[in-house]
Each structure stands twice: as structure tokens, then as C-alpha cells.
Enzyme design. Sequence first.
Site, PDB file in Angstrom:
ATOM      1  N   THR A   1       7.726   0.969   6.253  1.00 61.40           N
ATOM      2  CA  THR A   1       6.920   0.948   5.813  1.00 61.40           C
ATOM      3  C   THR A   1       7.000   0.252   4.577  1.00 61.40           C
ATOM      4  O   THR A   1       6.291   0.200   3.811  1.00 61.40           O
ATOM      5  CB  THR A   1       6.678   2.112   6.275  1.00 61.40           C
ATOM      6  OG1 THR A   1       6.148   2.569   7.076  1.00 61.40           O
ATOM      7  CG2 THR A   1       6.202   2.242   5.472  1.00 61.40           C
TER       8      THR A   1
ATOM      9  N   ASN B   1       7.366   6.638   6.032  1.00 60.94           N
ATOM     10  CA  ASN B   1       6.073   6.887   6.673  1.00 60.94           C
ATOM     11  C   ASN B   1       4.942   6.726   5.673  1.00 60.94           C
ATOM     12  O   ASN B   1       4.640   5.620   5.282  1.00 60.94           O
ATOM     13  CB  ASN B   1       6.042   8.248   7.379  1.00 60.94           C
ATOM     14  CG  ASN B   1       4.932   8.285   8.438  1.00 60.94           C
ATOM     15  OD1 ASN B   1       4.539   7.233   8.931  1.00 60.94           O
ATOM     16  ND2 ASN B   1       4.437   9.450   8.783  1.00 60.94           N
TER      17      ASN B   1
ATOM     18  N   ASP C   1       5.119  11.337  12.940  1.00 64.10           N
ATOM     19  CA  ASP C   1       5.113  10.326  14.012  1.00 64.10           C
ATOM     20  C   ASP C   1       5.383  10.955  15.380  1.00 64.10           C
ATOM     21  O   ASP C   1       5.241  10.302  16.410  1.00 64.10           O
ATOM     22  CB  ASP C   1       6.143   9.218  13.732  1.00 64.10           C
ATOM     23  CG  ASP C   1       5.576   8.162  12.793  1.00 64.10           C
ATOM     24  OD1 ASP C   1       4.360   8.168  12.550  1.00 64.10           O
ATOM     25  OD2 ASP C   1       6.359   7.326  12.295  1.00 64.10           O
TER      26      ASP C   1
ATOM     27  N   SER D   1       8.037   5.339  16.944  1.00 61.67           N
ATOM     28  CA  SER D   1       7.659   4.465  15.831  1.00 61.67           C
ATOM     29  C   SER D   1       6.841   3.283  16.331  1.00 61.67           C
ATOM     30  O   SER D   1       6.837   2.974  17.526  1.00 61.67           O
ATOM     31  CB  SER D   1       8.934   3.960  15.162  1.00 61.67           C
ATOM     32  OG  SER D   1       8.644   2.967  14.209  1.00 61.67           O
TER      33      SER D   1
ATOM     34  N   GLY E   1       1.939   1.286   9.801  1.00 59.58           N
ATOM     35  CA  GLY E   1       1.760   2.174  10.955  1.00 59.58           C
ATOM     36  C   GLY E   1       1.526   1.359  12.227  1.00 59.58           C
ATOM     37  O   GLY E   1       2.095   0.280  12.400  1.00 59.58           O
TER      38      GLY E   1
HETATM   39  O1  DON Z   1       7.368   4.319  12.257  1.00 60.60           O
HETATM   40  C1  DON Z   1       6.160   4.160  12.175  1.00 60.60           C
HETATM   41  O2  DON Z   1       5.505   3.632  13.033  1.00 60.60           O
HETATM   42  C2  DON Z   1       5.449   4.596  10.911  1.00 60.60           C
HETATM   43  N1  DON Z   1       6.173   5.705  10.338  1.00 60.60           N
HETATM   44  C3  DON Z   1       5.323   3.441   9.965  1.00 60.60           C
HETATM   45  C4  DON Z   1       4.586   3.821   8.705  1.00 60.60           C
HETATM   46  C5  DON Z   1       4.082   2.685   7.939  1.00 60.60           C
HETATM   47  O3  DON Z   1       4.214   1.555   8.309  1.00 60.60           O
HETATM   48  C6  DON Z   1       3.363   3.009   6.690  1.00 60.60           C
HETATM   49  N2  DON Z   1       3.066   1.792   5.998  1.00 60.60           N
HETATM   50  N3  DON Z   1       2.394   1.494   5.165  1.00 60.60           N
END
Ligand code: DON
Length: 573
Positions: free
Chosen positions: A382, A402, A424, A453, A476
Site C-alpha cells: 500500500t 493495508n 483482507d 491480497s 486495494g
Molecule cells: O493487499 C491488499 O490488497 C490490500 N491490503 C492493499 C491495501 C492498499 O493498497 C491500501 N492502499 N492505499
Amino acid sequence: MNNRMRVFQAVFVVFSLAILPVASVGASPDPVRGKHAMVASQHVLASQIGAEVMKRGGNAVDAAIAVGLALAVVYPEAGNIGGGGFMLIRRPDGKAFAIDYREMAPKAADRDIFLGKDGKLIEGEGGSTVGYRASGVPGTLAGFDLAFRKYGSGKIKWADLVEPARKLAADGYILSYRLANLLHAYRNTLSRYPDSNRIFLNDGKFYQEGDLFKQPDLAATLARVEKDGAREFYIGQTARLIADDMKANNGLITLDDLKNYTAKEREPLRGTYRGYEIITMPPPSSGGIVMLQILNMIEPFDVKSMGFNSSTELHLYAEASRRAFADRSEYMADPDFAEVPVSTLVKRTYAAQRMRSFDPRKATPSATLKPGDLNISEGTETTHFTVVDPAGTVVSNTYTINDLYGSSVTAKGTGVLLNDEMDDFAARPGKANMFGLIQGERNKVEGGKRPLSSMTPTIVLRKDGSPWFALGARGGPRIISAVVQSVINVIDFDMDIQQAIDAPRIHHQWLPDQIYYEQFGISADTMNVLSSYGHKFADRPGNIASATAIMIDKDGVRLGAIDSRSDGAAVGY
Ligand code: DON
């Protein structure tokens, strides 16, 4: 055209060339050039540190580790040692490696850990998004350690990779307007936890732009890790501090959980799009599979002639994405705990079957679209940072805590912000998580399991097999959209790497059944056409993730690019 007009036109062309002495045409600046090496990360200090490591003889893996550790200090909302992620490495000999240092659920966690007595999801402390129970066992240092020992150059000492970060934490750095504001914006959750309140909110007095921001606790943790190695975090004083704080606050992570954490090597996922090989992350990320699924579904169409961001192209993309995300909800999870039918999902025959219901003039309502039937007849077939070193080793790394500032908990005495990666998982199968993702039983919480993820570190090769560009994003599930559309922008629309990651994009994740879009990203005409097909749009526009990327041009020049949606800098030499 009369003579006066011709003269005017000639003058105009000369004048335009004089004021636009750039190679690219479009709204984006040119990428940053480096003849030998490049780091693209979301903070200039981290990128500079990475470039320095390579100047001293380190390779891209060494540099990536130093960048990742520096970001834990200068980019605390996402850079971390209290979270986890994925590192994709491609060496000049063509071998590629995927290091999975995703967080792991503590042993005591189970399917119902986030459900209250009423069977409803627990909100706030005790839930999956904030507080002590939201954290999985961090993997970042174990992942960096594995990468260092197996794929580092051997010319740079571990301590020399940690020291720049330690020094930044001890001596401090000047807070930007953005970071000072962002810390303030998260005051409601950060203030609930004493160490977070003290460190990140200046004991409630808050920081201002231009303040010198020091993190002595984190500096001490990094000093131990520098001296005793990454294992210190898992078995040393840092581990004891984390476990004690967890115990005192009804958290689940124990000394045993920390001791038992291991980073894992996975076989990178490979696919092609229009003949270009794509190397990306396998489960426990859904990113690589979903990306290849979308690309497989749109490949039979002449996307280039549809035109960038035309209603035809966006409709096709949204429909492909909707189908891939429906599969994500059902089929993807930690492969060590659940069967993930990767090879079927990324088959072109499966993509063709998924697109049988595609109507070029009508949106398929998500309510009628279930995850695909895997019984197909067999065919033949992230924060993200990117580093390229002088030898051509490419590292594409995405790691996260996250949510911004993770669980908001700073483990007492460590200065380490802990993740809220437990969200997640399907905290309650069938119910949306913080990103609105609906996930199923395969991704239920289980002790020792890694949550699914969307992180999508990716490397794309030229047709001669040499590395062409590498990228990834934060945001995300929108990460997948940012990466896929950037790949399409380069391959189908001939954009340079900066244009490709800056260009407006959309996101569709099956449920909620709507297109997420960006402000000024789609014309009213296009939205009208898409609405007439039956698409719904999110209430408000919002950014669709932000990416960092490096391209290697035909002359070997490294071209670094940071998404205009966010901070950061590409530093090359
Ligand atoms: O692994 C994942 O898909 C999430 N935990 C990613 C989170 C994320 O990219 C937050 N960003 N701004």
C-alpha cells in the site's frame, strides 16, 4: 490556405516546438531518465537512498530493501516493517522469483474471530480494521531478509541497508504539507493508542508542515535490526515488546507467532498479452490472476481501434473486470490453505467461456453474474516501488499495512505501526470488507493463513525477452485496475510510461455493481453511452489507485515514473 495563414501556421509550429521541447505529446511530463539505474518510489528520500546503494555496487534487490526500510520511516502511512507484501525479482539471466512476505493470521485466529455474540461484524477495537486484533504477523523484515540472502549482490552489508533508515528515524526529516495533513486527518484513530498518539500526533499537539519529525523508538528498533539482523524482530527484544503489548491489549499475536513467521518463495505467475510476456504475483495475491484474466478477456478485441477511454473500450474493460472480480470472490485465497484453480482461471479458453455472455451494447448485471464454471474443455494452452539496476535486474515490490496507518496501533516501545491486514480476509464470508469486496469461504480467517491480497507487482517483457517495464500500485482492489490499464495503455495505445500511469482509468469489482471513475476522467457523453448500456456509476469520482513504474527503452535508458495522483520521485543516474 492563404499565404498569411501559412506563415502564421509555420510561426505557430516553430513557437510550439520552442516552448515544448519534449519527446512526448500529452498532458504528462516526460519520465525521469537514468542511463544506468533507477528507483521509483513514493518518497524522494527513499528513492535517493536506493540509488546510492546501487552506486556503491549493490544490485536492485539490495536497493529495494534499503528503499523499503526508508519508506517505513518517511512514508509511515504505508511504508512499513509492521506489515507485509510481495517482491518480484527478475534477473538479467531471465530467472524470476516471487517473494511472499504477506502477513499471517496469528495461530489463535479463526473464522469467527471478528463476529460479536450477535453474529455481526465487530466494529472498532476488536474488529478487523482497527486495533490490536486487526494485525496479522508482520512479514516485511522476513521478506527483505530472504531477498537479501538469496538475491542480494553480496557486496553490501545488511547493516548498510538498514542504517540510512535508522538515521532518518533518529535525526528526523522535514514533514511535508501532505504528510502533516494526513497525520492530522487520521487523528481519531491514531489518538486511541498511546504510542501512536505520542509519535504521530505529537501528543495531541499535532505536527505542522516544515516540522522536523523524529522517531526515536523506531530508530532504536532499526538499530537492533541493523545489529542483530532481521530475526531480531521475530525473536529478540522487538518481538517481546510486540507480544507483551498484544497480551496487555487483548491482541492475538504471540511470541510463538512471531517466531514461526516465514517468508515464502512462490513461482511467479506468467502470461502473455498480445505476445508480450507478463510476470506477476501468484496467490496469496489475487492481483496477477485477475490481471491475466482481464487481459485474456479483452485480447480478442481490437482495443486500439476502439480508442482510449471510448465508451466501447470502457464497456469491454468493465465487463471483463466484473467477471474476473466475481471469480476473485469465490476462487482466490492463500494457496497453502485453500485450493486455488490458478491454471484454469488464467486459461484463454476459460476467458472465452466467461465472455460468452458479453454483450457489446449491454452491461451484465452483477446480480446475474456468478463466479465462472471451471469445468471447461481443455485447450492447449500500500505502496509500490520499482528498481532497475545497471545490470538490468528488475525489482517490482508492493508492500502494505493495508489501511493508511494500518490498525493505528504502534506496538508499545517499538515505534512500529502495525497493519490491519486481517480485514483482507473474509471477516464474515459474504460480507463486504473495507474495500467493498465480497469474499467467500476459501478466504475465511484461519490461524497461520495469509489473507488474500490485490497487490500486483508486475514486470512486462519485450518480444525479444528483455525487460520492458515494471510497475505496481497502491489502492486495494483498484491496484489491479491501475496495473492492467497501464499495461493496456502501453501495449495498445503506445503511451510512454508516465502517460500510461497518469491516464484516467476506471474500476469495476463485480460488487458493488458500479463503475468507479475519476474526476474529469470520462466525458459526459461517454458516461451517457455507458449508462444507456445499463452501467451504474459510483456516487462520486475518486482516484483509482496510484502507480509507480520504470520502463527500459530500446537504448537501455531507464525511465522512471510516479503517478501524478500521488507524491514520490524517480531518482536515476
Ligand atoms: O493487499 C491488499 O490488497 C490490500 N491490503 C492493499 C491495501 C492498499 O493498497 C491500501 N492502499 N492505499
